[in-house]
Write an enzyme that holds these catalytic residues in place. Sequence first.
Site, PDB file in Angstrom:
ATOM      1  N   LYS A  22      38.222  43.326 104.726  1.00  0.00           N
ATOM      2  CA  LYS A  22      38.864  44.250 103.782  1.00  0.00           C
ATOM      3  C   LYS A  22      40.377  44.074 103.790  1.00  0.00           C
ATOM      4  O   LYS A  22      41.017  43.929 102.730  1.00  0.00           O
ATOM      5  CB  LYS A  22      38.483  45.682 104.155  1.00  0.00           C
ATOM      6  CG  LYS A  22      39.010  46.752 103.206  1.00  0.00           C
ATOM      7  CD  LYS A  22      40.282  47.416 103.668  1.00  0.00           C
ATOM      8  CE  LYS A  22      40.110  48.283 104.885  1.00  0.00           C
ATOM      9  NZ  LYS A  22      41.367  49.047 105.189  1.00  0.00           N
ATOM     10  N   ASN A  23      40.991  44.068 104.964  1.00  0.00           N
ATOM     11  CA  ASN A  23      42.448  43.995 105.035  1.00  0.00           C
ATOM     12  C   ASN A  23      42.993  42.678 104.498  1.00  0.00           C
ATOM     13  O   ASN A  23      44.069  42.640 103.898  1.00  0.00           O
ATOM     14  CB  ASN A  23      42.919  44.218 106.481  1.00  0.00           C
ATOM     15  CG  ASN A  23      42.748  45.652 106.936  1.00  0.00           C
ATOM     16  OD1 ASN A  23      42.628  46.560 106.112  1.00  0.00           O
ATOM     17  ND2 ASN A  23      42.732  45.869 108.237  1.00  0.00           N
ATOM     18  N   CYS A 116      45.205  56.838 104.777  1.00  0.00           N
ATOM     19  CA  CYS A 116      44.702  57.681 105.854  1.00  0.00           C
ATOM     20  C   CYS A 116      45.695  58.795 106.165  1.00  0.00           C
ATOM     21  O   CYS A 116      46.902  58.634 106.030  1.00  0.00           O
ATOM     22  CB  CYS A 116      44.465  56.857 107.118  1.00  0.00           C
ATOM     23  SG  CYS A 116      43.095  55.695 106.966  1.00  0.00           S
ATOM     24  N   ARG A 121      53.517  56.348 109.186  1.00  0.00           N
ATOM     25  CA  ARG A 121      53.566  54.890 109.081  1.00  0.00           C
ATOM     26  C   ARG A 121      54.585  54.543 107.998  1.00  0.00           C
ATOM     27  O   ARG A 121      54.232  54.262 106.858  1.00  0.00           O
ATOM     28  CB  ARG A 121      52.181  54.333 108.762  1.00  0.00           C
ATOM     29  CG  ARG A 121      51.196  54.539 109.895  1.00  0.00           C
ATOM     30  CD  ARG A 121      49.867  53.898 109.616  1.00  0.00           C
ATOM     31  NE  ARG A 121      49.110  54.643 108.620  1.00  0.00           N
ATOM     32  CZ  ARG A 121      48.008  54.189 108.046  1.00  0.00           C
ATOM     33  NH1 ARG A 121      47.562  52.984 108.335  1.00  0.00           N
ATOM     34  NH2 ARG A 121      47.353  54.913 107.174  1.00  0.00           N
ATOM     35  N   ASP A 305      42.416  49.406 115.288  1.00  0.00           N
ATOM     36  CA  ASP A 305      41.283  49.720 114.413  1.00  0.00           C
ATOM     37  C   ASP A 305      39.940  49.741 115.150  1.00  0.00           C
ATOM     38  O   ASP A 305      38.915  50.086 114.560  1.00  0.00           O
ATOM     39  CB  ASP A 305      41.207  48.716 113.257  1.00  0.00           C
ATOM     40  CG  ASP A 305      42.171  49.055 112.128  1.00  0.00           C
ATOM     41  OD1 ASP A 305      42.820  50.113 112.203  1.00  0.00           O
ATOM     42  OD2 ASP A 305      42.265  48.270 111.170  1.00  0.00           O
ATOM     43  N   ARG A 397      35.496  53.169 102.305  1.00  0.00           N
ATOM     44  CA  ARG A 397      36.742  52.457 102.007  1.00  0.00           C
ATOM     45  C   ARG A 397      36.757  51.060 102.614  1.00  0.00           C
ATOM     46  O   ARG A 397      37.349  50.135 102.039  1.00  0.00           O
ATOM     47  CB  ARG A 397      37.951  53.236 102.545  1.00  0.00           C
ATOM     48  CG  ARG A 397      38.322  54.489 101.780  1.00  0.00           C
ATOM     49  CD  ARG A 397      39.616  55.076 102.329  1.00  0.00           C
ATOM     50  NE  ARG A 397      40.637  54.035 102.418  1.00  0.00           N
ATOM     51  CZ  ARG A 397      41.506  53.923 103.419  1.00  0.00           C
ATOM     52  NH1 ARG A 397      41.489  54.768 104.422  1.00  0.00           N
ATOM     53  NH2 ARG A 397      42.401  52.964 103.412  1.00  0.00           N
TER      54      ARG A 397
END
Length: 421
Positions: A22-23, A116, A121, A305, A397
Amino acid sequence: MDKFLIEGGKKLNGKVKVSGAKNASLALMPAAILNSGVNTLENTPEVNDVYTMIKLLNNLGIKSEFGGHKLILDTTEITSQVAPYEHVKKMRASIYVLGPLLSKFGYAKVSMPGGCAWGPRPINLHLEAMKKLGAEIELDAGYIIAKAEKLHGARIHFDVSSVGATGNTLMAASLAKGNTIITNAAVEPEITLLADYLVKMGAKINGIGSNCIEIEGVEQLYPADETNICDRIEAGTLIIAGSITGSTISIEFPEIKTLSAVFSKLEDSGLKLNYSNNLITLDASGLDINSVDVTTAIYPGFPTDMQAQWIAYMALAKGTSTVTDTIYHDRFSHVPELIRLGADIEVINNSAIVKGVKQLRGAKVMSTDLRASASLVLAGMAAEGTTEILRIYHLDRGYERIEEKLKALGASIERVKTTEF
């Protein structure tokens, strides 16, 4: 609105394939802005964050086709340089459009990103890098407005290694005039893949995979195709699913070396792992889980993660473990929910002290973010009785139909509609 119903205590068996990362996809997709034409991205996961990015790119005028894990992006006619709030609010990775829009068009208006709930961040590293490349930046009514007639090369040092800022700078510098040197650059596999994709477009980049990257700006980039890597966080989550349920399963995951820190800790916990080509086989039958301390770190360290999933695993270990997150100090919203399942956990500053218990018990719990959701699924699979997990849209997600993969292995997990929020 959907929820999961999980009947715990089921052993898993069989083989499962890990989906695309995904990233990595969320970095590759905006990179296509830098060229004009048709780009094909293979092994793109069918997850909500990808669909959100597609909608954002469509809003810019990019045409798309998506199916069978193949994403086609036609960037021939980009008609807008504005990334509006309604799209950007859904995920932080939307900030990735800033660098390519600014570099190609000299202008970008991007809403401050969401995503999130845990934080902070800040995106200051992104903005400072754009300024060093010659952009004028202003913040107005919740939007970042960036302007530059032509970006120019610069020496950029990140005080904190940042995947997002490194990716944005790589994209922006590829069309800048002159040379850019990035030091303390992120070395995550997602950044290496992005750099490789840019090179396929015609970018000139040296030091790929290292923390010092040099980019020689070019006048134009061209359409290219890329195949995504597999998702190392999904792989780690699936392996813990097998471990926490005392199962024997195999996982197809070509990028084994990208998860070495997690595998090392799993072996310390007593898990038997066998690596053969692109296949990892684990044997957790009769596993008496050892308590193992973990401290998250930037790649190639233990990934933040995987922190929530590790805490769920340690909840059933013998003895006490300490899980410290040095990346995001307040990323422990899953802990109160795991406690509802019978875990014994205390959070002190940025550490969770986990005292292992013999048995978790099913309960109604609530997802709070993507990885927290995964930890609850894992705990629910190991718990006695039924676990009901609300707000699983967080899970959607970043995990592609995870319940189908787990069911195929023998888990008792059902997605059902609910009116509860």
